[in-house]
Design an enzyme around this catalytic site. Structure first.
Site, PDB file in Angstrom:
ATOM      1  N   ALA A   8       2.167   9.122  -9.124  1.00 52.31           N
ATOM      2  CA  ALA A   8       3.181   8.079  -8.930  1.00 52.31           C
ATOM      3  C   ALA A   8       4.245   8.535  -7.941  1.00 52.31           C
ATOM      4  O   ALA A   8       5.418   8.714  -8.280  1.00 52.31           O
ATOM      5  CB  ALA A   8       3.817   7.709 -10.270  1.00 52.31           C
ATOM      6  N   GLY A   9       3.793   8.746  -6.685  1.00 53.41           N
ATOM      7  CA  GLY A   9       4.726   9.049  -5.612  1.00 53.41           C
ATOM      8  C   GLY A   9       5.311   7.765  -5.048  1.00 53.41           C
ATOM      9  O   GLY A   9       5.529   6.800  -5.776  1.00 53.41           O
ATOM     10  N   ALA A  10       5.523   7.730  -3.742  1.00 56.84           N
ATOM     11  CA  ALA A  10       6.195   6.577  -3.141  1.00 56.84           C
ATOM     12  C   ALA A  10       5.397   5.288  -3.326  1.00 56.84           C
ATOM     13  O   ALA A  10       5.927   4.274  -3.778  1.00 56.84           O
ATOM     14  CB  ALA A  10       6.449   6.843  -1.658  1.00 56.84           C
ATOM     15  N   ILE A  11       4.101   5.318  -3.000  1.00 53.71           N
ATOM     16  CA  ILE A  11       3.276   4.115  -3.160  1.00 53.71           C
ATOM     17  C   ILE A  11       2.986   3.873  -4.637  1.00 53.71           C
ATOM     18  O   ILE A  11       3.108   2.746  -5.141  1.00 53.71           O
ATOM     19  CB  ILE A  11       1.965   4.243  -2.363  1.00 53.71           C
ATOM     20  CG1 ILE A  11       2.227   4.025  -0.865  1.00 53.71           C
ATOM     21  CG2 ILE A  11       0.922   3.229  -2.847  1.00 53.71           C
ATOM     22  CD1 ILE A  11       2.628   2.609  -0.479  1.00 53.71           C
ATOM     23  N   GLY A  12       2.585   4.916  -5.361  1.00 54.25           N
ATOM     24  CA  GLY A  12       2.222   4.751  -6.765  1.00 54.25           C
ATOM     25  C   GLY A  12       3.360   4.228  -7.620  1.00 54.25           C
ATOM     26  O   GLY A  12       3.171   3.327  -8.447  1.00 54.25           O
ATOM     27  N   LYS A 204      -7.546  -0.317   9.164  1.00 58.15           N
ATOM     28  CA  LYS A 204      -6.486   0.653   8.856  1.00 58.15           C
ATOM     29  C   LYS A 204      -6.801   1.999   9.504  1.00 58.15           C
ATOM     30  O   LYS A 204      -5.904   2.678  10.035  1.00 58.15           O
ATOM     31  CB  LYS A 204      -6.391   0.804   7.333  1.00 58.15           C
ATOM     32  CG  LYS A 204      -5.303   1.791   6.866  1.00 58.15           C
ATOM     33  CD  LYS A 204      -3.969   1.124   6.725  1.00 58.15           C
ATOM     34  CE  LYS A 204      -2.863   2.123   6.320  1.00 58.15           C
ATOM     35  NZ  LYS A 204      -2.938   2.478   4.911  1.00 58.15           N
ATOM     36  N   ASN A 208      -4.818   5.183  11.629  1.00 62.61           N
ATOM     37  CA  ASN A 208      -4.690   6.492  10.987  1.00 62.61           C
ATOM     38  C   ASN A 208      -5.435   7.592  11.722  1.00 62.61           C
ATOM     39  O   ASN A 208      -4.951   8.722  11.831  1.00 62.61           O
ATOM     40  CB  ASN A 208      -5.210   6.429   9.540  1.00 62.61           C
ATOM     41  CG  ASN A 208      -4.315   5.639   8.613  1.00 62.61           C
ATOM     42  OD1 ASN A 208      -4.793   4.981   7.704  1.00 62.61           O
ATOM     43  ND2 ASN A 208      -3.008   5.691   8.833  1.00 62.61           N
ATOM     44  N   ASN A 212      -2.104   9.460  13.315  1.00 63.68           N
ATOM     45  CA  ASN A 212      -1.718  10.500  12.359  1.00 63.68           C
ATOM     46  C   ASN A 212      -1.889  11.917  12.916  1.00 63.68           C
ATOM     47  O   ASN A 212      -0.929  12.702  12.900  1.00 63.68           O
ATOM     48  CB  ASN A 212      -2.480  10.316  11.048  1.00 63.68           C
ATOM     49  CG  ASN A 212      -1.928   9.171  10.222  1.00 63.68           C
ATOM     50  OD1 ASN A 212      -1.708   8.081  10.734  1.00 63.68           O
ATOM     51  ND2 ASN A 212      -1.714   9.399   8.942  1.00 63.68           N
ATOM     52  N   SER A 273       2.539   9.555   7.829  1.00 64.46           N
ATOM     53  CA  SER A 273       2.470  10.367   6.609  1.00 64.46           C
ATOM     54  C   SER A 273       2.005  11.784   6.914  1.00 64.46           C
ATOM     55  O   SER A 273       2.448  12.746   6.268  1.00 64.46           O
ATOM     56  CB  SER A 273       1.535   9.703   5.593  1.00 64.46           C
ATOM     57  OG  SER A 273       0.228   9.555   6.125  1.00 64.46           O
TER      58      SER A 273
END
Length: 323
Positions: A8-12, A204, A208, A212, A273
């Site tokens: 549960a980081g930024a997106i989670g 996507k 990336n 990236n 990221s």
């Protein structure tokens, strides 16, 4: 619906907060100061769409949660093979794993059809280590078009986008996809169920696979890469080679390089990221982006000289940064 967000980081945390707001029985798995802040203050979401706080159950012990209907996987892809002890307490016979990863997923050829059906992509599933932990039958693909970052422990800054496209590997519109989509929409997010998510994966990936690694090598933002003539040409060439691999696998992407570049330039001075991971001393998630597509080029016979060159240099960067 009972949902656990593993990683549960930024997106989670953003997804978990939205699902909790929709009334789903939601649980977050995290660690360290971020977990402590969420336990104390809840998940604080800061967004131009409106700030809110969601007091979601948060823990570092999945056994506290028990089996769930959906696991939203917010871990980096290079952590999948080792996540067995964390995910096993969350699984029952029909638990679905919604994997929000960039790049080529470990399930890509599961029920794909055609000559490569069932093929294992070694770069993302070495010796079947990921499939052994995350059975492809459980997988629901997810392509994330939202941008978030952790502004501080327990504080998620929503930057742009609310779309999380999902889909089954076998291209059916399943009941479990519809149920998850409805919960996400009720929480204020967009969650279309795509009949063939592989097209979204490649769209996507166009960004990336190019922006990236180049951002990490050049320490540059999206805008800087687009405005520099030489870098822009390298990125456009990488995109063209990527499209050729997708087409060789029977996937018509349906977006032009010009449109993809224009969209990236509009993002402005955003750090990818991969660049953020490099700056923070974290492992670089390049195997599922670059190495996987080079591997797919090998099995399809597509020439990808620029992808191979950038992969070689960025792979050395990843090894040196991990040392």
């Amino acid at each position: 619906m009972k949902v656990a967000v593993l990683g549960a980081g930024a997106i989670g945390a953003y997804v978990g907060a939205a699902l909790h707001r929709a009334g789903a029985d939601t649980h977050l798995v995290a660690r360290g100061p971020h977990l402590a802040a969420m336990r104390r203050d809840g998940v604080r979401v800061l967004s131009a769409r409106g700030d809110f706080t969601a007091r979601v159950h948060s823990t570092d012990d999945p056994a506290e949660i028990g089996p769930v209907d959906f696991v939203f996987l917010g871990l980096k892809a290079h952590s999948y093979a080792a996540c067995g002890p964390l995910i096993e307490p969350l699984l029952h016979g029909t638990t679905a794993v919604v994997a929000a990863q960039n790049g080529i997923p470990w399930w890509y050829f599961h029920r794909h059809g055609g000559p490569h059906d069932g093929h294992r992509v070694e770069s993302v599933d070495p010796d079947g280590a990921v499939s052994a932990v995350l059975a492809p039958e459980r997988a629901v693909g997810c392509v994330v078009y939202a941008a978030t970052e952790l502004e501080g422990p327990g504080v998620v800054r929503h930057l742009e986008g609310t779309r999380f496209s999902i889909g089954e590997p076998d291209r059916t519109v399943s009941a479990r996809c519809r149920a998850f989509s409805e919960a996400m929409v009720a929480g204020g997010l967009k969650c279309p169920v795509e009949p063939d998510l592989r097209g979204d994966i490649w769209i996507k990936l166009l960004g990336n696979i190019s922006f990236n690694p180049i951002s990490a090598l050049a320490r540059a933002t999206m805008r800087q890469m687009c405005l520099h003539g030489g870098t822009r040409k390298v990125i456009e060439t990488m995109m063209a080679e990527t499209l050729a691999v997708a087409e060789a696998l029977g996937c018509e992407v349906g977006v032009s390089i010009e449109r993809r570049m224009a969209g990236a330039e509009r993002v402005g001075d955003h750090r990818t990221s991969t660049l953020q991971d490099l700056e923070r001393g974290r492992p670089l998630e390049l195997d599922v982006l670059l190495a996987a597509v080079v591997e797919l080029a090998d099995i399809t016979g597509v020439e990808v000289p620029t992808l191979r060159t950038v992969h070689a240099i960025s792979d050395l960067l990843a090894l040196r940064s991990a040392a």
